[in-house]
Design a protein around this motif. Sequence first.
Motif, PDB file in Angstrom:
ATOM      1  N   GLN A 544       8.071  -8.502  -6.065  1.00  0.00           N
ATOM      2  CA  GLN A 544       6.938  -7.468  -5.818  1.00  0.00           C
ATOM      3  C   GLN A 544       7.392  -6.011  -5.204  1.00  0.00           C
ATOM      4  OE1 GLN A 544       4.428  -7.886  -7.110  1.00  0.00           O
ATOM      5  NE2 GLN A 544       3.388 -10.002  -6.551  1.00  0.00           N
ATOM      6  N   ALA A 545       8.593  -5.689  -6.045  1.00  0.00           N
ATOM      7  CA  ALA A 545       9.310  -4.323  -5.597  1.00  0.00           C
ATOM      8  C   ALA A 545       8.231  -3.085  -5.900  1.00  0.00           C
ATOM      9  CB  ALA A 545      10.415  -4.137  -6.586  1.00  0.00           C
ATOM     10  N   LEU A 546       7.650  -3.169  -7.129  1.00  0.00           N
ATOM     11  CA  LEU A 546       6.764  -2.243  -7.431  1.00  0.00           C
ATOM     12  C   LEU A 546       5.577  -2.012  -6.445  1.00  0.00           C
ATOM     13  CD1 LEU A 546       5.684   0.013  -9.426  1.00  0.00           C
ATOM     14  CD2 LEU A 546       4.685  -1.749 -10.753  1.00  0.00           C
ATOM     15  N   GLN A 547       4.932  -3.215  -6.041  1.00  0.00           N
ATOM     16  CA  GLN A 547       3.629  -3.231  -5.036  1.00  0.00           C
ATOM     17  C   GLN A 547       4.264  -2.564  -3.641  1.00  0.00           C
ATOM     18  OE1 GLN A 547       0.408  -5.329  -4.700  1.00  0.00           O
ATOM     19  NE2 GLN A 547       1.208  -7.192  -5.854  1.00  0.00           N
ATOM     20  N   PHE A 548       5.427  -2.915  -3.424  1.00  0.00           N
ATOM     21  CA  PHE A 548       5.951  -2.152  -1.915  1.00  0.00           C
ATOM     22  C   PHE A 548       6.228  -0.763  -2.342  1.00  0.00           C
ATOM     23  CE2 PHE A 548       7.373  -6.732  -0.987  1.00  0.00           C
ATOM     24  CZ  PHE A 548       6.478  -6.964   0.306  1.00  0.00           C
ATOM     25  N   LYS A 549       6.602  -0.244  -3.216  1.00  0.00           N
ATOM     26  CA  LYS A 549       6.975   0.993  -3.558  1.00  0.00           C
ATOM     27  C   LYS A 549       5.597   1.772  -3.635  1.00  0.00           C
ATOM     28  CE  LYS A 549       9.483   4.779  -4.190  1.00  0.00           C
ATOM     29  NZ  LYS A 549      10.332   5.184  -3.372  1.00  0.00           N
ATOM     30  N   LEU A 550       4.566   1.226  -4.153  1.00  0.00           N
ATOM     31  CA  LEU A 550       3.420   1.877  -4.306  1.00  0.00           C
ATOM     32  C   LEU A 550       2.678   1.873  -2.834  1.00  0.00           C
ATOM     33  CD1 LEU A 550       1.857   0.052  -7.431  1.00  0.00           C
ATOM     34  CD2 LEU A 550       2.486   2.504  -7.299  1.00  0.00           C
ATOM     35  N   LYS A 551       2.791   0.953  -2.138  1.00  0.00           N
ATOM     36  CA  LYS A 551       2.475   0.830  -0.523  1.00  0.00           C
ATOM     37  C   LYS A 551       2.953   2.131   0.279  1.00  0.00           C
ATOM     38  CE  LYS A 551       2.232  -1.344   3.749  1.00  0.00           C
ATOM     39  NZ  LYS A 551       2.590  -2.529   4.547  1.00  0.00           N
ATOM     40  N   GLU A 552       4.545   2.257   0.094  1.00  0.00           N
ATOM     41  CA  GLU A 552       5.076   3.254   0.477  1.00  0.00           C
ATOM     42  C   GLU A 552       4.624   4.596   0.190  1.00  0.00           C
ATOM     43  OE1 GLU A 552       9.654   5.115  -0.099  1.00  0.00           O
ATOM     44  OE2 GLU A 552       9.405   2.775  -0.049  1.00  0.00           O
ATOM     45  N   LEU A 553       4.119   4.855  -0.862  1.00  0.00           N
ATOM     46  CA  LEU A 553       3.717   6.127  -1.409  1.00  0.00           C
ATOM     47  C   LEU A 553       2.140   6.346  -0.977  1.00  0.00           C
ATOM     48  CD1 LEU A 553       5.266   5.968  -5.205  1.00  0.00           C
ATOM     49  CD2 LEU A 553       6.022   7.570  -3.166  1.00  0.00           C
ATOM     50  N   GLY A 554       1.570   5.459  -0.322  1.00  0.00           N
ATOM     51  CA  GLY A 554       0.243   5.467  -0.097  1.00  0.00           C
ATOM     52  C   GLY A 554      -0.648   5.365  -1.175  1.00  0.00           C
ATOM     53  N   ARG A 555      -0.181   4.588  -2.428  1.00  0.00           N
ATOM     54  CA  ARG A 555      -1.172   4.164  -3.625  1.00  0.00           C
ATOM     55  C   ARG A 555      -1.791   2.987  -3.177  1.00  0.00           C
ATOM     56  NH1 ARG A 555       2.593   6.440  -8.525  1.00  0.00           N
ATOM     57  NH2 ARG A 555       1.391   4.794  -9.446  1.00  0.00           N
ATOM     58  N   LEU A 556      -2.760   2.790  -2.656  1.00  0.00           N
ATOM     59  CA  LEU A 556      -3.040   1.159  -2.303  1.00  0.00           C
ATOM     60  C   LEU A 556      -4.098   1.088  -3.375  1.00  0.00           C
ATOM     61  CD1 LEU A 556      -3.345   1.997   1.349  1.00  0.00           C
ATOM     62  CD2 LEU A 556      -1.460   1.422   0.139  1.00  0.00           C
TER      63      LEU A 556
END
Length: 697
Positions: A544-556
């Motif tokens: 789930q690397a993409l989901q964790f990166k999106l969360k880091e960017l505030g893209r929820l």
Amino acid sequence: MSNSVEYQQSGSVAVITLNDLPVNSLGLDLRTRLLELFRSAVADSSVTSILITGTGRMFCAGADISEFDNGKALTSPLIPEVFNEIDACPKPVVAGVNGAALGGGLELALACDYRYAHPDAKLGLPEVNLGIIPGAGGTQRLPRVTNLKVAMDVILTGKPIKAGKAERLGIVDRIATGSDFLTGAIEYTRVQTVSKNSSDQIVDFKGNDRSHLEDMLKSLHPVREQSKLACAKALDIACTHNLEDGLKMEWALFKECHESPQSRALQHLFFAQRQATKVPGLEKTTLPRAIKSVAVIGAGLMGGGIAMNFANAGIPVKMLEVKKPALEKGLASIQSVYESAVRKEKMSHSQAEMCNSLISGTLDYQDLADVDLVIEAVFESMDVKRQVFSRLDEVCKPGCILASNTSTLDLNEIAAVTKRPQDVVGLHFFSPAHIMKLLEIVRGKETSNEALATALQVSRLIGKQPVVVGVCYGFVGNRMVAPYSREAFRMVLEGAAPEQVDQVLTEFGMAMGVISMGDMAGIDVGCAAAEANADEWKGDPSYQALQFKLKELGRLGQKTGHGVYIYQGREKINDPETITLSVELAEKHNIERREIGQDEIRKRCMYALINEGARVLEEGIANRSSDIDLIYTNGYGFPSWRGGPMQYADEIGLARVVAGLNHYRESLGEYGELWFKPAPLLERLAKEGKSFKDFQP
């Protein structure tokens, strides 16, 4: 001699009574006896008219669909043969519809010359919901008795109608008025002197109705809507052919549907619903506790939805929040939902007011002292839930059921903070809770049979489909979502576009692609679920690397207008930046990007889902494979016409699933070895040539 059908004579009226309780289904014994007694009445010169009625609450619930098992030859007399003989009778025949007349039950009534119905009777042809068509004259006789438009509405929706409406539509000839239904039916039958053979009738239709039917024939999907398409074809035949030819073609269409995967899938789910309430170790004699008042902890969207379920069932609800603004917001949101229901004519104004009045708010736990059931719907944190249950244990009366709406956490750990773990149960609702049918009932290691029976009773009270499951991370539904989602997001790193993955899944029949589902649920929610289950994927740094990166960017996701996709109102827009992020993450994790085809996307997602289902089944978290299928068709958008993931696996063959898993296990290197090893149960059943249906724990 069988007593499934009884015979008596009242003056010149022969009274034939279906007496195979509880539902008077048209099994071989009943229809053989019915035909035998009917022929006796026809041959008796002292009989001038015939009444066919039923005992109990049912006139007739139709065919015994256990006879439809593929591989079984249908035994004569077939239902159409019996009804055709009734229709051709020279003496007047009346159907005394004393209760529900469904499927073959309504077809029996249509084969009679007249229909005399109890005011509370319901009539319908639900076959389309079982992947078949009315095969005993329903598609040919109903449009002749009423008209094409009415027949289309009744047959293509599968929804029953009340006797009063049926009379207005011309399906029923007379509604009973006296207190003694049978006496009234006999007197009505006595005065009938004319028989009406359906072969003498033609279908009444207007040009617009026929045009609408023709448009429907062109628009219906030949696979997803197979039974509906067959129904439409049969109705079209009724417009253009005589009854004899129409009945032959209807039966051919019925057999074609009956032998289809869609029919097997929908009938599998029909039986699954009945099996789901048969819980191992729970005796029928176990009495549930009375639930006359309910409390819900948390006034958010989930808590509000749960509260509405009970209010809609006439049960008063107290909704608790810790802060007044949150409580007021929750109550206002509930009122808004009811107002919307009135505007959409789903409820009357008085109904909405009554339901809304049953929901009250409080900020004080002491106000919950007398309720019979409390459902916790707070933030998905073990610490928070332990605090809530400790407080409930202090204030709630003895015998009160304490339920958690947790979707992933260990119910046993929650129950351990109370002095009454036997009264703790999981009630996992699905959002939106006042709409979604599924209710996962989680049975903890100390949950009593009485508490479990109460939970099942509650599900019936609020109109849910219950499935009892055991305790593990994510229970059944969310545990199985993890590998399904894992493969979808992983393939984006490997080179697939998110919209490509979602499109393959929706074309398969899913209500929504799993990547879009992640955006809807919230990227942060997906990450929290992954973090809570980190021990399972510690060998895969790309998990789930993409989901964790999106969360880091505030893209929820949808709630922030930006997740995997961009959202403008309800419009979803593909985001090139997601692909850029995927390329960067692939490089970081040494993932070779390539072109991925539709076949691989479908198989990797579905086989991962099925493989986890096999593990869930083997561990006893689910009681039977059909329970898993109910969860996925009712809660996760799996197409009912495929029957659920386990039925789908049975349909294509478990050996094929094992071969597919082994293919990806070998072709995907270390990743494949980590994630695509077939579950032991799946491998064993495939080797033995068995299906998930065959598994007995």
